[in-house]
Design a protein around this motif. Structure first.
Motif, mmCIF file in Angstrom:
data_model
loop_
_atom_site.group_PDB
_atom_site.id
_atom_site.type_symbol
_atom_site.label_atom_id
_atom_site.label_comp_id
_atom_site.label_asym_id
_atom_site.label_seq_id
_atom_site.Cartn_x
_atom_site.Cartn_y
_atom_site.Cartn_z
ATOM 1 N N HIS A 23 0.807 -1.224 0.000
ATOM 2 C CA HIS A 23 0.000 0.000 0.000
ATOM 3 C C HIS A 23 0.836 1.268 0.000
ATOM 4 O O HIS A 23 0.359 2.326 -0.383
ATOM 5 C CB HIS A 23 -0.965 -0.007 1.192
ATOM 6 N N PRO A 54 -7.943 -12.013 -3.904
ATOM 7 C CA PRO A 54 -8.910 -11.967 -2.798
ATOM 8 C C PRO A 54 -9.670 -10.642 -2.811
ATOM 9 O O PRO A 54 -9.068 -9.587 -2.962
ATOM 10 C CB PRO A 54 -8.021 -12.065 -1.544
ATOM 11 N N GLN A 55 -11.011 -10.723 -2.656
ATOM 12 C CA GLN A 55 -11.849 -9.519 -2.797
ATOM 13 C C GLN A 55 -11.511 -8.434 -1.780
ATOM 14 O O GLN A 55 -11.588 -7.248 -2.085
ATOM 15 C CB GLN A 55 -13.335 -9.895 -2.709
ATOM 16 N N ASP A 56 -11.097 -8.862 -0.549
ATOM 17 C CA ASP A 56 -10.766 -7.812 0.432
ATOM 18 C C ASP A 56 -9.478 -7.078 0.035
ATOM 19 O O ASP A 56 -9.347 -5.875 0.250
ATOM 20 C CB ASP A 56 -10.676 -8.376 1.861
ATOM 21 N N PHE A 57 -8.535 -7.796 -0.629
ATOM 22 C CA PHE A 57 -7.310 -7.131 -1.106
ATOM 23 C C PHE A 57 -7.672 -6.108 -2.187
ATOM 24 O O PHE A 57 -7.118 -5.024 -2.247
ATOM 25 C CB PHE A 57 -6.328 -8.143 -1.709
ATOM 26 N N ALA A 101 -10.500 -4.516 -2.545
ATOM 27 C CA ALA A 101 -11.145 -3.346 -1.935
ATOM 28 C C ALA A 101 -10.094 -2.448 -1.283
ATOM 29 O O ALA A 101 -10.139 -1.217 -1.429
ATOM 30 C CB ALA A 101 -12.170 -3.812 -0.901
ATOM 31 N N GLU A 102 -9.128 -3.067 -0.600
ATOM 32 C CA GLU A 102 -8.120 -2.262 0.118
ATOM 33 C C GLU A 102 -7.206 -1.497 -0.839
ATOM 34 O O GLU A 102 -6.842 -0.358 -0.587
ATOM 35 C CB GLU A 102 -7.266 -3.174 1.020
ATOM 36 N N SER A 128 -7.954 -0.509 -3.812
ATOM 37 C CA SER A 128 -8.732 0.579 -4.425
ATOM 38 C C SER A 128 -8.743 1.776 -3.482
ATOM 39 O O SER A 128 -8.579 2.922 -3.902
ATOM 40 C CB SER A 128 -10.178 0.157 -4.689
ATOM 41 N N GLU A 129 -8.917 1.485 -2.191
ATOM 42 C CA GLU A 129 -8.859 2.547 -1.164
ATOM 43 C C GLU A 129 -7.513 3.259 -1.201
ATOM 44 O O GLU A 129 -7.424 4.461 -1.006
ATOM 45 C CB GLU A 129 -8.994 1.919 0.240
#
Ligand SMILES: NC(=O)c1ccc[n+]([C@@H]2O[C@H](COP(=O)([O-])OP(=O)(O)OC[C@H]3O[C@@H](n4cnc5c(N)ncnc54)[C@H](O)[C@@H]3O)[C@@H](O)[C@H]2O)c1
Ligand SMILES: Nc1nc(=O)c(N)c(NC[C@H](O)[C@H](O)[C@H](O)COP(=O)(O)O)[nH]1
Length: 220
Positions: free
Chosen positions: A91, A111-114, A116-117, A119-120
């Motif tokens: 990040h 992984p979908q949470d990766f 999302a993170e 993109s943040e």
């Protein structure tokens, strides 16, 4: 899309050491040529292996070149693209700073949470392919974002995949005055390698630059 691959390799064809440590193969004139190539491109692309090893910024260094881009109505830096199937880009990587837009090419295996993170953290995520990024599909999606001229700066795994997908139009290699050696040191094209049929190149020109040689090939 027109795809230019550029890389610097040692006299024995290596891009970095067996520890994946960066070596300054280029001299000042070659680094300046790379900066000019970036400035002429709509986007600059690397694989996540290069982000993890080198943490490059992939921006244009020369103020006058950035100003000329602004005068032409373009963003001052080209967009950055990272092929990163499973989202391994840290990040705090420089490619995620706010100096340019960044597209992260991922696959369904991310992984979908990766997703999302990251993109943040500032990346625009483009998903194509199941396990690995499907490069033709991903680059077709990027054409819809106005990316017509793409410069690829490595590393060896990504460059091999682009040749395997028949997506390279031009190859520039600076061959510098060092021997790096090592079975495991990255080379210009790694991946699985070709057997039987090989991409054919057509020599465009050869030039002495710094203490090495710049070789430019067209890929017909
Ligand atoms: N001398 C130079 O000009 C130069 C330029 C760039 C990198 N390098 C060196 O190269 C090394 C990194 O190269 P590398 O080969 O390990 O990594 P790479 O930069 O080619 O990245 C490879 C990674 O990209 C991802 N990827 C996603 N989709 C892919 C696809 N379709 N095909 C291939 N990869 C895909 C995968 O996670 C893969 O592991 C570093 O040591 C760096 O210092 C040198
Ligand atoms: N052209 C070139 N000559 C070299 O001798 C060398 N080691 C690299 N290596 C490529 C690598 O990815 C670098 O990290 C970026 O070229 C640096 O990019 P930044 O200036 O941080 O944007 N590239």
């Amino acid at each position: 899309m027109y795809v230019v691959v550029n890389a610097a390799m040692s006299a024995d064809g290596k891009l970095s050491t067996r520890e994946r440590e960066q070596v300054e193969i280029s001299g000042p004139a070659d680094f300046d040529r790379v900066d000019a190539l970036r400035a002429e491109s709509d986007a600059v692309m690397v694989g996540v292996g290069t982000v993890l090893a080198d943490d490059p910024s992939l921006t244009v260094d020369d103020d006058a070149r950035r100003e000329r881009r602004r005068d032409a109505g373009k963003p001052e830096n080209p967009a950055r693209i990272v092929a990163d199937s499973r989202v391994r880009t840290p990040h705090d990587a420089r490619v995620l700073d706010d100096r340019a837009d960044t597209y992260l090419l991922t696959s369904e295996a991310a992984p979908q949470d990766f997703v999302a993170e990251i993109s943040e953290a500032g990346a625009e995520v483009v998903s194509a392919g199941e396990q690995q990024v499907d490069l033709p599909e991903a680059l077709a999606q990027l054409e819809d974002h106005g990316i017509e001229r793409l410069m690829v700066e490595g590393g060896g795994e990504l460059i091999f995949s682009l040749f395997a997908a028949d997506m390279v139009d031009e190859l520039s290699t600076f061959v510098g005055p060092a021997v790096i050696g090592g079975w495991k040191a990255p080379t210009l094209a790694d991946g699985d390698g070709f057997v039987g049929e090989f991409p054919e190149l057509s020599l465009r020109d050869v030039e002495r630059v710094d203490d090495g040689v710049l070789i430019r090939w067209d890929v017909p």
